[in-house]
Write a protein that holds these residues in place. Structure first.
Motif, mmCIF file in Angstrom:
data_model
loop_
_atom_site.group_PDB
_atom_site.id
_atom_site.type_symbol
_atom_site.label_atom_id
_atom_site.label_comp_id
_atom_site.label_asym_id
_atom_site.label_seq_id
_atom_site.Cartn_x
_atom_site.Cartn_y
_atom_site.Cartn_z
ATOM 1 N N ILE A 3 0.567 -0.932 -0.236
ATOM 2 C CA ILE A 3 0.223 0.483 0.335
ATOM 3 C C ILE A 3 0.753 1.229 -0.619
ATOM 4 O O ILE A 3 1.838 0.790 0.747
ATOM 5 N N PRO A 4 0.718 1.337 -0.939
ATOM 6 C CA PRO A 4 1.973 3.068 -1.202
ATOM 7 C C PRO A 4 1.049 4.374 -0.105
ATOM 8 O O PRO A 4 0.285 4.647 0.610
ATOM 9 N N ASP A 5 2.649 5.185 0.351
ATOM 10 C CA ASP A 5 1.877 5.892 1.621
ATOM 11 C C ASP A 5 2.143 7.523 0.531
ATOM 12 O O ASP A 5 2.704 8.808 0.731
ATOM 13 N N ILE A 6 0.651 7.832 0.720
ATOM 14 C CA ILE A 6 -0.507 8.173 0.230
ATOM 15 C C ILE A 6 -1.150 8.752 1.569
ATOM 16 O O ILE A 6 -2.004 7.956 1.645
ATOM 17 N N LEU A 37 -5.310 4.979 -12.901
ATOM 18 C CA LEU A 37 -4.550 5.342 -12.417
ATOM 19 C C LEU A 37 -2.927 4.665 -12.714
ATOM 20 O O LEU A 37 -2.437 4.526 -11.408
ATOM 21 N N VAL A 38 -2.135 4.844 -13.668
ATOM 22 C CA VAL A 38 -0.777 4.565 -13.828
ATOM 23 C C VAL A 38 -0.057 5.556 -14.062
ATOM 24 O O VAL A 38 0.578 7.103 -14.326
ATOM 25 N N ARG A 39 1.822 5.343 -13.336
ATOM 26 C CA ARG A 39 2.054 6.078 -12.814
ATOM 27 C C ARG A 39 3.116 6.441 -14.076
ATOM 28 O O ARG A 39 3.948 7.628 -13.947
ATOM 29 N N GLY A 40 3.135 5.197 -15.026
ATOM 30 C CA GLY A 40 4.521 5.637 -15.608
ATOM 31 C C GLY A 40 3.436 5.973 -17.212
ATOM 32 O O GLY A 40 2.490 6.109 -16.573
ATOM 33 N N GLN A 41 3.476 5.870 -18.181
ATOM 34 C CA GLN A 41 3.588 6.046 -19.535
ATOM 35 C C GLN A 41 3.033 4.767 -20.689
ATOM 36 O O GLN A 41 2.533 4.986 -21.493
ATOM 37 N N SER A 42 3.160 3.936 -20.056
ATOM 38 C CA SER A 42 2.212 2.716 -20.487
ATOM 39 C C SER A 42 1.946 1.370 -19.774
ATOM 40 O O SER A 42 2.581 1.517 -18.595
ATOM 41 N N LEU A 43 0.968 0.244 -19.924
ATOM 42 C CA LEU A 43 0.908 -0.696 -19.119
ATOM 43 C C LEU A 43 1.879 -1.734 -19.756
ATOM 44 O O LEU A 43 2.488 -1.863 -20.770
ATOM 45 N N LEU A 44 1.451 -2.354 -18.445
ATOM 46 C CA LEU A 44 2.531 -3.952 -18.187
ATOM 47 C C LEU A 44 4.123 -3.441 -18.934
ATOM 48 O O LEU A 44 4.558 -4.077 -20.207
ATOM 49 N N PRO A 45 4.767 -2.769 -18.157
ATOM 50 C CA PRO A 45 6.094 -1.787 -18.918
ATOM 51 C C PRO A 45 6.797 -2.605 -18.638
ATOM 52 O O PRO A 45 7.820 -2.707 -19.465
ATOM 53 N N SER A 66 -0.815 9.360 -10.520
ATOM 54 C CA SER A 66 -0.807 9.246 -9.338
ATOM 55 C C SER A 66 -1.483 9.989 -8.193
ATOM 56 O O SER A 66 -1.934 11.292 -7.957
ATOM 57 N N PRO A 67 -2.252 8.838 -6.926
ATOM 58 C CA PRO A 67 -2.865 9.381 -5.889
ATOM 59 C C PRO A 67 -2.603 10.335 -5.171
ATOM 60 O O PRO A 67 -0.898 10.175 -4.709
ATOM 61 N N GLN A 68 -2.396 12.159 -4.734
ATOM 62 C CA GLN A 68 -2.537 12.893 -3.869
ATOM 63 C C GLN A 68 -2.728 13.048 -2.690
ATOM 64 O O GLN A 68 -2.230 12.638 -1.935
ATOM 65 N N SER A 69 -4.091 12.893 -3.050
ATOM 66 C CA SER A 69 -4.418 12.518 -1.529
ATOM 67 C C SER A 69 -5.637 10.976 -1.792
ATOM 68 O O SER A 69 -6.474 11.030 -3.066
ATOM 69 N N VAL A 116 -14.974 6.928 -1.876
ATOM 70 C CA VAL A 116 -13.744 7.534 -1.933
ATOM 71 C C VAL A 116 -13.573 8.597 -2.935
ATOM 72 O O VAL A 116 -14.099 9.118 -4.079
ATOM 73 N N THR A 117 -12.798 9.857 -2.111
ATOM 74 C CA THR A 117 -12.473 11.087 -3.523
ATOM 75 C C THR A 117 -11.356 10.562 -3.691
ATOM 76 O O THR A 117 -10.170 10.703 -2.155
ATOM 77 N N VAL A 118 -10.269 10.915 -4.904
ATOM 78 C CA VAL A 118 -9.130 10.717 -4.978
ATOM 79 C C VAL A 118 -8.532 11.910 -5.556
ATOM 80 O O VAL A 118 -9.169 11.871 -6.632
ATOM 81 N N ASP A 119 -7.285 12.213 -4.790
ATOM 82 C CA ASP A 119 -7.015 13.738 -5.267
ATOM 83 C C ASP A 119 -6.313 13.229 -6.236
ATOM 84 O O ASP A 119 -5.099 12.879 -5.986
ATOM 85 N N LEU A 120 -6.193 14.110 -7.700
ATOM 86 C CA LEU A 120 -4.984 13.745 -8.303
ATOM 87 C C LEU A 120 -4.232 15.014 -8.663
ATOM 88 O O LEU A 120 -2.980 15.077 -9.328
ATOM 89 N N GLY A 121 -4.347 16.040 -7.515
ATOM 90 C CA GLY A 121 -3.685 17.613 -8.045
ATOM 91 C C GLY A 121 -4.619 18.634 -8.718
ATOM 92 O O GLY A 121 -5.096 19.611 -8.398
ATOM 93 N N ASN A 122 -4.505 18.052 -10.230
ATOM 94 C CA ASN A 122 -5.633 19.350 -11.475
ATOM 95 C C ASN A 122 -7.004 19.075 -10.879
ATOM 96 O O ASN A 122 -7.642 19.665 -11.253
#
Length: 479
Positions: free
Chosen positions: A148-151, A202-210, A236-239, A258-264
C-alpha cells in the motif's frame, strides 16, 4: 513448551511450500511439517491465480461466442450473469475451505501445523509456544503481500487489494484502480466485463505492462478503452479521502464513496483498488536469528539455499526469494529445492542440472489473462540488448488460417527475439485471444536452446493458430 523434531520444516503452505515438502520426503521415511497461518494452498489457490482466472474466463468465452456466426444469434441478451460467475469462482476456491489441501498433505506424509512460523536459530522454528527442530532443512515459502503506497489517507480509506478484487461479493459501480501492471490490467478487465459503470486506471508511468514488449501494453490499453475503461497515464493519487469508511469484510465495498485527489482534478468512486506491487513477507520471520536481514527478499543460490546462512540447511522458494514472482516458477523452484534436500539427506551427489534452478532467471513464461491475452517467455528486445545480445527480430500480426477460423474478430501480434550468435530464441511474446496456449512451444524453444535451423523442422499443424510459427520463421529467411 514442547520440542518436536522433523527432517524438514516448511514455513508457508502455498503451492511452493507444498511442493518443497513433498519432494523432500518423497519415497523415503523422512518426516515433514508444513506451517501455515492462513489456508493451506496459499495465495494462488484462494486469492490470486485461481479466483482471478475464474472471473476472467467467462468474459473471454462470451466475447468469442459473439464473434462466431451461428452462435452469436443464439445468445441471450445482456452480459454476464454475475451471480453464476461468482458461484463458479467460489467453487474453485472451495469457499475458502482448505480441508482437501490438508488431506492431500496428510496423505503425502506431511503434518500441517497451524500458526505463524519463525526462525529461532539454526534449524529451529517457533510456532506459538512450540519449538520445532529440523534434522535436515528449513524451507521459507512465505510469499509476498500487497503493498500500500504511502499516500495521505489511502490506508485509512481501507482500499481493496487484489484479495478483495478476486473475491468480490459486491461490484463497485465506480472503481479506481491504482497501478498499470498485471494485477491492475486483469482487474480492469473483469470489472468492465462484469458491468461496472466506470473503471479508471491511474498509471504512474506512460504504459501498461511496462516489463513486456511495448506492443503488448498498447494493445491491452486499446482493448480496455474499447470496453469503456479510462486510463490516465502519468497520474498518481495525491491524497485519498473517505469519511464513511467501514470494515465490511473481504470483497465488500468498504463504506461510503472515496475521493481521490489527482492534484489538478479529483475522482469520486465507490471503491479504490491498490495494485501497486508486492513486498516480501519476511518481517517477523526471525531471519536475524540466523544472520539474515529482515524485511527484504531472501537471496538464494541456484540450489535454493539461502545465501548468508551458515551450513546448507536453510532454503527459500517462491515469491519470497524475489527471483520470479509466478506460481509455476515457485513450484519449479520447490521441486529443485526438494530434490536437493533429499540428495543432501541421503548423501547423494547433486551435480546433475535437475538440482539447479535456472529457468526462473531469463526463461520464465508468463500469461496475462487480459483481453487480448499476453503470453511471453524470456527477454524482450530491450532487455536482450541491455544484456549485450546482438539480436534479430521476427515480428508480425497473427493472421493465419487457424486464427481466422477460431473467431471472426481475431486480432493478434507475435514477436521473436533471436540471439544472432547462437541462432536461438532468447524471448518471445504473443498477444491475442487464447495465446496463452501458444507459449509452451516458445518456452521449449528458449529453454532447450533450439536453433532456428531445427525449428524449421517443427512443422505446425494446419489449420491452427500455431501456424504463426511458420510465418515468423519465414520472415527470418534472409537474416
Amino acid at each position: 513448551m514442547t520440542h518436536d523434531t522433523y527432517d524438514v520444516i516448511v514455513i508457508g503452505g502455498g503451492p511452493a511450500g507444498e511442493n518443497a515438502a513433498a519432494y523432500a520426503i518423497a519415497g523415503s521415511d523422512r518426516t515433514a511439517a508444513l506451517i501455515e497461518r492462513e489456508l493451506v494452498g496459499g495465495e494462488c489457490s484462494y486469492w490470486a491465480c485461481m479466483p482471478s482466472k475464474a472471473l476472467l474466463r467467462p468474459a473471454h468465452l462470451l466475447s468469442a461466442a459473439r464473434a462466431m456466426p451461428g452462435v452469436s444469434e443464439g445468445l441471450a441478451p445482456g452480459g454476464l450473469k454475475r451471480d453464476a460467475v461468482y458461484a463458479r469462482r467460489d467453487a474453485f476456491v472451495s469457499k475458502h475451505d482448505d480441508s482437501s489441501q490438508v488431506q492431500w498433505a496428510n496423505n503425502n506424509g506431511i503434518e500441517v501445523i497451524r500458526g505463524s512460523g519463525r526462525l529461532a536459530g539454526e534449524r529451529l522454528v517457533r510456532v506459538g509456544d512450540r519449538t520445532l527442530q529440523a534434522r535436515h532443512a528449513v524451507v521459507l515459502a512465505t510469499g509476498t503481500a500487497a503493498s500500500i503506497p504511502d499516500i495521505p489517507g489511502l490506508r485509512a480509506a481501507f482500499p481493496w487489494t487484489s484479495r478483495d478484487a478476486t473475491n468480490m461479493h459486491e461490484l463497485p459501480k465506480r472503481v479506481v484502480i491504482v497501478g498499470g501492471g498485471v494485477v491492475a490490467c486483469e482487474c480492469a478487465t473483469w470489472f468492465a466485463a462484469l458491468g461496472a459503470d466506470k473503471v479508471t486506471l491511474l498509471v504512474r508511468g506512460q504504459s501498461l505492462l511496462p516489463k513486456a514488449e511495448p506492443f503488448a501494453g498498447e494493445r491491452v490499453a486499446s482493448s480496455l478503452r474499447s470496453h469503456g475503461v479510462e486510463i490516465l497515464f502519468g497520474t498518481s493519487p495525491q491524497s485519498v479521502d473517505r469519511p464513511a469508511v467501514r470494515d465490511t469484510g473481504e470483497g465488500k465495498i468498504h463504506g461510503g464513496p472515496v475521493t481521490v485527489d489527482l492534484g489538478n482534478s479529483a475522482l469520486e468512486a465507490d471503491e479504490i483498488v491498490v495494485a501497486a506491487g508486492r513486498a516480501p513477507s519476511t518481517n517477523g520471520l526471525g531471519l536475524a536469528t540466523v544472520g539474515i536481514e529482515e524485511g527484504r527478499y531472501v537471496e538464494v543460490d541456484d540450489h535454493m539455499t539461502v545465501r548468508g546462512a551458515k551450513g546448507n540447511w536453510l532454503y527459500a522458494v517462491g515469491d519470497v526469494n524475489g527471483r520470479s514472482p509466478l506460481t509455476h516458477m515457485g513450484k519449479y523452484q520447490a521441486r529443485v529445492c526438494g530434490d536437493v534436500i533429499a540428495a543432501r539427506a541421503e548423501g547423494h551427489p547433486f551435480e546433475d542440472p535437475k538440482y539447479r534452478a535456472t529457468a526462473d532467471l531469463h526463461q520464465a513464461p508468463q500469461v496475462v489473462f487480459t483481453a487480448p491475452e499476453v503470453a511471453s517467455i524470456g527477454l524482450t528486445e530491450k532487455a536482450a540488448a541491455s544484456e549485450g545480445y546482438d539480436v534479430a527480430i521476427a515480428e508480425l500480426d497473427i493472421a493465419v488460417a487457424g486464427s481466422a477460423l477460431s473467431r471472426d474478430d481475431f486480432d493478434g501480434h507475435a514477436k521473436l527475439v533471436i540471439d544472432k550468435k547462437t541462432r536461438c530464441l532468447v524471448g518471445a511474446t504473443f498477444v491475442g485471444p487464447d495465446v496463452g496456449e501458444l507459449i509452451h512451444a516458445a518456452t521449449i524453444a528458449v529453454v532447450g536452446a533450439v536453433p532456428l535451423e531445427t525449428l524449421w523442422h517443427a512443422v505446425p499443424s494446419f489449420p491452427t493458430v500455431s501456424e504463426v510459427w511458420l510465418r515468423l520463421l519465414e520472415s527470418l529467411r534472409d537474416q
